[in-house]
Design a protein around this motif. Structure first.
Motif, short mmCIF file in Angstrom:
data_model
loop_
_atom_site.label_atom_id
_atom_site.label_comp_id
_atom_site.label_asym_id
_atom_site.label_seq_id
_atom_site.Cartn_x
_atom_site.Cartn_y
_atom_site.Cartn_z
N ASP A 22 -16.95 41.71 6.62
CA ASP A 22 -16.48 43.04 6.99
C ASP A 22 -14.96 43.04 7.12
O ASP A 22 -14.29 43.98 6.70
N GLU A 83 -21.32 49.12 8.39
CA GLU A 83 -20.35 48.97 9.48
C GLU A 83 -18.93 49.19 8.97
O GLU A 83 -18.09 49.78 9.67
N LYS A 86 -18.38 52.88 8.47
CA LYS A 86 -18.16 53.54 9.75
C LYS A 86 -16.73 53.31 10.23
O LYS A 86 -16.06 54.25 10.66
N ARG A 87 -16.24 52.09 10.12
CA ARG A 87 -14.87 51.80 10.56
C ARG A 87 -13.85 52.53 9.69
O ARG A 87 -12.85 53.04 10.19
#
Length: 135
Positions: A22, A83, A86-87
């Motif tokens: 990520d 994720e 979303k960030r």
């Protein structure tokens, strides 16, 4: 080290591997934002033919760095992990403001004599990671 201890380390480090992946996306996102800021600052110096020539040199000097960031973004696996999306969505407004400043400078330079030709030399070949974030 016993087999049990090695297994324990493996399971402790396993979550970090996911975070690193990520983080790769987020690092490229930060690099893209920094490149846009740098490009905006260079374009802000353009007011006439001489400053346009100086900016062309500055952009060519940084061109490989900008292209390397684009290649890194294109090389990351798609689709982006949830994720990361979303960030990026959380940071979208920061990137949109950065992009707005860049687009403003591009429009200003485009209206200068020779500006359109100058800008055509530096068209991006990469949409970047923000293209993955829904608007």
């Amino acid at each position: 080290m016993s087999r049990a201890a090695r297994c324990a380390w493996f399971f402790l480090l396993l979550p970090l591997a996911g975070c690193t992946k990520d983080e790769d996306y987020l690092e490229v996102f930060r690099e893209q934002r920094a490149a846009m800021k740098e490009l905006t600052a260079i374009l802000a110096t353009v007011n006439d033919e001489k400053s346009m020539a100086d900016a062309k040199v500055a952009l060519k000097e940084r061109g490989e760095k900008f292209e390397a960031t684009s290649r890194k973004a294109n090389a990351l696996p798609k689709p982006l992990p949830p994720e990361v999306l979303k960030r990026l969505e959380d940071d979208r407004f920061i990137m949109e403001r950065t992009m707005a400043g860049l687009l403003s400078e591009i429009a200003r330079v485009r209206n200068l004599p020779g500006g359109e030709e100058f800008l055509n030399d530096f068209k991006s070949r990469s949409p970047g990671l923000m293209s993955a974030v829904k608007r």
